[in-house]
Design a protein around this motif. Structure first.
Motif, PDB file in Angstrom:
ATOM      1  N   ALA A 105       6.960  -1.289   7.427  1.00 46.29           N
ATOM      2  CA  ALA A 105       8.157  -1.220   6.427  1.00 46.29           C
ATOM      3  C   ALA A 105       7.902  -2.374   5.496  1.00 46.29           C
ATOM      4  O   ALA A 105       8.253  -2.291   4.238  1.00 46.29           O
ATOM      5  CB  ALA A 105       9.406  -1.264   6.938  1.00 46.29           C
ATOM      6  N   ASP A 106       7.411  -3.571   5.956  1.00 44.95           N
ATOM      7  CA  ASP A 106       7.330  -4.481   5.103  1.00 44.95           C
ATOM      8  C   ASP A 106       6.229  -4.479   3.980  1.00 44.95           C
ATOM      9  O   ASP A 106       6.078  -5.439   2.873  1.00 44.95           O
ATOM     10  CB  ASP A 106       7.129  -5.859   6.086  1.00 44.95           C
ATOM     11  N   THR A 107       4.977  -3.878   4.332  1.00 43.30           N
ATOM     12  CA  THR A 107       3.915  -4.108   3.735  1.00 43.30           C
ATOM     13  C   THR A 107       3.311  -2.502   3.059  1.00 43.30           C
ATOM     14  O   THR A 107       2.449  -2.565   2.313  1.00 43.30           O
ATOM     15  CB  THR A 107       2.645  -4.529   4.581  1.00 43.30           C
ATOM     16  N   THR A 108       4.062  -1.700   3.231  1.00 40.27           N
ATOM     17  CA  THR A 108       3.769  -0.382   2.776  1.00 40.27           C
ATOM     18  C   THR A 108       4.868   0.335   2.095  1.00 40.27           C
ATOM     19  O   THR A 108       6.101  -0.187   2.375  1.00 40.27           O
ATOM     20  CB  THR A 108       2.936   0.681   3.667  1.00 40.27           C
ATOM     21  N   THR A 109       4.443   1.374   1.075  1.00 41.06           N
ATOM     22  CA  THR A 109       5.435   2.170   0.923  1.00 41.06           C
ATOM     23  C   THR A 109       5.236   3.602   0.945  1.00 41.06           C
ATOM     24  O   THR A 109       3.909   3.860   1.156  1.00 41.06           O
ATOM     25  CB  THR A 109       5.696   1.985  -0.903  1.00 41.06           C
ATOM     26  N   ILE A 110       6.035   4.624   0.605  1.00 40.17           N
ATOM     27  CA  ILE A 110       5.920   5.962   0.714  1.00 40.17           C
ATOM     28  C   ILE A 110       6.502   6.598  -0.743  1.00 40.17           C
ATOM     29  O   ILE A 110       7.737   6.467  -0.717  1.00 40.17           O
ATOM     30  CB  ILE A 110       6.440   6.838   1.996  1.00 40.17           C
ATOM     31  N   HIS A 111       5.579   6.558  -1.514  1.00 42.25           N
ATOM     32  CA  HIS A 111       6.043   6.773  -2.872  1.00 42.25           C
ATOM     33  C   HIS A 111       5.476   7.862  -3.718  1.00 42.25           C
ATOM     34  O   HIS A 111       4.387   7.831  -4.016  1.00 42.25           O
ATOM     35  CB  HIS A 111       6.028   5.548  -3.767  1.00 42.25           C
ATOM     36  N   ALA A 112       6.404   8.985  -3.710  1.00 43.55           N
ATOM     37  CA  ALA A 112       5.949  10.102  -4.506  1.00 43.55           C
ATOM     38  C   ALA A 112       6.465  10.253  -5.912  1.00 43.55           C
ATOM     39  O   ALA A 112       7.536   9.552  -6.232  1.00 43.55           O
ATOM     40  CB  ALA A 112       6.335  11.495  -3.808  1.00 43.55           C
ATOM     41  N   PRO A 113       5.752  11.088  -6.775  1.00 37.70           N
ATOM     42  CA  PRO A 113       6.613  11.381  -7.995  1.00 37.70           C
ATOM     43  C   PRO A 113       7.959  11.618  -8.000  1.00 37.70           C
ATOM     44  O   PRO A 113       8.314  12.384  -6.780  1.00 37.70           O
ATOM     45  CB  PRO A 113       5.538  12.158  -8.919  1.00 37.70           C
ATOM     46  N   GLU A 114       8.791  11.364  -8.720  1.00 33.68           N
ATOM     47  CA  GLU A 114      10.215  11.673  -8.642  1.00 33.68           C
ATOM     48  C   GLU A 114      10.798  12.732  -9.516  1.00 33.68           C
ATOM     49  O   GLU A 114      10.158  12.768 -10.530  1.00 33.68           O
ATOM     50  CB  GLU A 114      11.265  10.394  -9.067  1.00 33.68           C
ATOM     51  N   THR A 115      11.415  13.710  -8.945  1.00 38.34           N
ATOM     52  CA  THR A 115      11.952  14.953  -9.666  1.00 38.34           C
ATOM     53  C   THR A 115      12.656  14.347 -11.004  1.00 38.34           C
ATOM     54  O   THR A 115      13.903  13.792 -10.716  1.00 38.34           O
ATOM     55  CB  THR A 115      12.621  15.679  -8.802  1.00 38.34           C
ATOM     56  N   ALA A 116      12.298  14.445 -12.247  1.00 45.96           N
ATOM     57  CA  ALA A 116      13.227  14.301 -13.356  1.00 45.96           C
ATOM     58  C   ALA A 116      13.830  15.475 -13.606  1.00 45.96           C
ATOM     59  O   ALA A 116      14.955  15.491 -14.354  1.00 45.96           O
ATOM     60  CB  ALA A 116      12.307  13.851 -14.668  1.00 45.96           C
ATOM     61  N   PHE A 117      13.380  16.660 -13.549  1.00 44.84           N
ATOM     62  CA  PHE A 117      13.908  17.813 -13.989  1.00 44.84           C
ATOM     63  C   PHE A 117      13.292  19.013 -13.089  1.00 44.84           C
ATOM     64  O   PHE A 117      12.234  18.941 -12.880  1.00 44.84           O
ATOM     65  CB  PHE A 117      13.662  18.188 -15.564  1.00 44.84           C
ATOM     66  N   LEU A 164       0.630  -1.356  -0.038  1.00 48.20           N
ATOM     67  CA  LEU A 164      -0.036  -0.043   0.052  1.00 48.20           C
ATOM     68  C   LEU A 164       0.878   1.175  -0.028  1.00 48.20           C
ATOM     69  O   LEU A 164       1.851   1.396   0.910  1.00 48.20           O
ATOM     70  CB  LEU A 164      -0.949   0.027   1.219  1.00 48.20           C
ATOM     71  N   ASN A 165       0.709   2.233  -1.033  1.00 50.64           N
ATOM     72  CA  ASN A 165       1.221   3.419  -1.095  1.00 50.64           C
ATOM     73  C   ASN A 165       0.602   4.398   0.144  1.00 50.64           C
ATOM     74  O   ASN A 165      -0.581   4.749  -0.074  1.00 50.64           O
ATOM     75  CB  ASN A 165       1.452   3.981  -2.344  1.00 50.64           C
ATOM     76  N   LEU A 166       1.344   4.719   1.058  1.00 46.54           N
ATOM     77  CA  LEU A 166       0.839   5.450   2.143  1.00 46.54           C
ATOM     78  C   LEU A 166       0.226   6.705   1.591  1.00 46.54           C
ATOM     79  O   LEU A 166      -0.748   7.351   2.248  1.00 46.54           O
ATOM     80  CB  LEU A 166       1.521   5.589   3.381  1.00 46.54           C
TER      81      LEU A 166
END
Ligand code: SF4
Length: 372
Positions: A62-74, A8-10
Motif C-alpha cells: 500500500a505504501d509503495t505501489t498503486t492500482i491505477h486504471a484509466p478513469e471513466t470520463a464519460f 509501481l502501478n501494479l
C-alpha cells in the motif's frame, strides 16, 4: 523495475514482471501470481483486500505501489446495448473503448495508442492525429475497468473476446501490447483463449513476425484494397510494406498445419473499392492465404467525403468472393448511434503531429521500432 521514487502501478505488470518485483523485495515469486489473480481475476483495486497476503506485506504494498486504471470520463450506451467509454488518462487526454454484447459473446474493443499517426484516409481516429503510445496499465486498464463495470450483479455481461481494433496501430506499441496480451491470456488473469484475442494491424511486417514469436493470438489485417495503387492511398503504410510482402507475412504467421486463418478487414467505400472487378482482384490476392474476409460497411463521421457502399453492392461483392471459394462475412454495424462503430473512435486529445509532417513521421516511427 520502476523508478523507486514513483509507486509501481501494479496494472503495469504481467506475471513475469510481478514475480521479479516480489523477488526484488525479498519475497517469493508466487506472491506475483497471487497479486495478478487478485487484480485481474477478482477485479480487486485495493491491496489491503488481498486476504491471502500477509498484513505486513499488504501494508508495504500500500505504501509503495498503486492500482491505477484509466478513469471513466464519460460513458454512453447505444440502443443496441453497445457501451462506449471515454477513459481519461493522467496526461488529461482521453481514449475510447467499446463493448459489443452479442447473444453468445461479449467483445471488448480496446485502444493501444492515444490517437494514431497512420492517417488511413477513411478512419476518424487517423484524422485526429497522434499523441503517444499507451502504457501497459493503460491498455490492460481498459479491460480492468470495463470488466469491473460490466460485472453488475443484476445484469452481468462477461467479456469473452478482446480485439485491439480501437484507437491506434497496436504494433507500433509492441512491447506494451505484448505484455498486455500476456495478461489477457494468463489463466491467473483473464484466461482468454488465443483465438479470442485479436490484434489488428495495418501490416507492419517486422512487428508481425515479432508478435508471432512472442505471443500466440489471432491476427487481423486492415486490408481495404485489392491492389497497391489503391492501398497506397487508403492505407499509406502500404508504401513501405506492399501487398506481395504483406501476403507472404500473412502466410507465415501461423505455423504449418495450423487451422487458424488471418482475418482481412475490408471497409466498403462506395465507388472506391467496391466494384466486382475489385472483388475478383481481391479473390486472386487471397487465393493462397488462409483467410477470412470481414466486409465492413463504412460508418460515416463528420467531415468525411467517403460513403458506404449500397446494400446491393455489399451483397454482390460478398457473393463474388464466396463464388471464388473464400469465406466472406458482412460485419453487422453496432453502436453507430453513439459513434462507437468501427472507424468512428476519436477520443479527446492533443494532436502532437503537425499534419504536414505526418507522412515523414509514419516512416520514421516504423524505422525506430525496427531499429529497437
Ligand atoms: S485504421 Fe487503424 S491504423 Fe489506420 S488510421 Fe485508423 S486507427 Fe490508425
Amino acid at each position: 523495475m520502476a523508478d523507486k521514487s514513483t509507486p509501481l502501478n501494479l496494472l503495469d505488470c504481467d506475471k513475469e514482471k510481478l514475480r521479479a518485483y516480489f523477488v526484488e523485495q525479498g519475497e517469493k515469486p508466487f506472491r506475483g501470481d497471487q497479486v495478478l489473480q487478485w487484480l485481474h481475476q477478482y477485479g480487486c483495486n485495493d491491496v489491503m483486500s488481498m486476504s491471502n497476503i500477509s498484513q505486513s506485506l499488504r501494508s508495504r504494498l500500500a505504501d509503495t505501489t498503486t492500482i491505477h486504471a484509466p478513469e471513466t470520463a464519460f460513458k454512453q450506451v447505444s440502443k443496441d446495448g453497445t457501451c462506449k467509454w471515454l477513459f481519461r488518462l493522467d496526461c488529461g487526454n482521453c481514449i475510447e473503448t467499446v463493448f459489443i454484447p452479442e447473444e453468445n459473446r461479449g467483445t471488448l474493443c480496446i485502444s493501444s495508442q492515444v490517437g494514431c499517426g497512420f492517417n488511413c484516409t477513411f478512419c476518424a481516429t487517423g484524422k485526429q492525429g497522434f499523441n503517444r503510445n499507451l502504457t501497459v496499465a493503460e491498455i490492460i486498464g481498459q479491460v480492468f475497468a470495463a470488466v469491473r463495470e460490466l460485472k453488475s450483479p443484476e445484469n452481468p455481461r462477461p467479456v469473452t473476446n478482446i480485439v485491439l481494433m480501437g484507437m491506434g496501430e497496436p504494433l507500433l506499441n509492441t512491447d506494451n501490447v505484448i505484455s498486455a496480451l500476456r495478461i489477457m491470456l494468463d489463466d491467473l488473469a483473464y484466461g482468454l483463449s488465443k483465438r479470442r484475442v485479436t490484434v489488428s494491424t495495418t501490416g507492419l511486417i517486422p512487428q508481425m513476425r515479432r508478435l508471432r514469436q512472442e505471443v500466440d493470438v489471432a491476427l487481423a489485417v486492415s486490408l481495404h484494397a485489392p491492389n497497391d495503387a489503391l492501398r497506397d492511398v487508403l492505407v499509406p503504410i502500404n508504401r513501405k510494406y506492399p501487398l506481395a510482402e504483406l501476403m507472404q507475412a500473412c502466410r507465415d504467421f501461423y505455423p504449418p498445419g495450423s487451422r487458424q486463418v488471418v482475418t482481412f478487414e475490408y471497409v466498403m467505400l462506395q465507388d472506391v473499392n467496391d466494384s466486382l472487378s475489385q472483388a475478383k482482384q481481391l479473390a486472386r490476392l487471397l487465393r493462397d492465404v488462409p483467410s477470412k474476409i470481414n466486409l465492413i460497411p463504412f460508418n460515416p463521421y463528420p467531415g468525411t467525403t467517403y460513403q458506404c457502399s449500397t446494400r446491393e453492392r455489399l451483397a454482390d461483392f460478398q457473393q463474388c468472393l464466396m463464388a471464388a471459394g473464400l469465406v466472406a462475412t458482412i460485419r453487422k454495424t453496432r453502436g453507430d448511434d453513439i459513434a462507437a462503430a468501427c472507424g468512428q473512435l476519436v477520443g479527446d486529445f492533443a494532436d502532437k503531429t503537425p499534419r504536414r509532417r505526418l507522412a515523414a513521421r509514419i516512416v520514421s516511427a516504423v524505422s525506430e521500432v525496427q531499429a529497437a
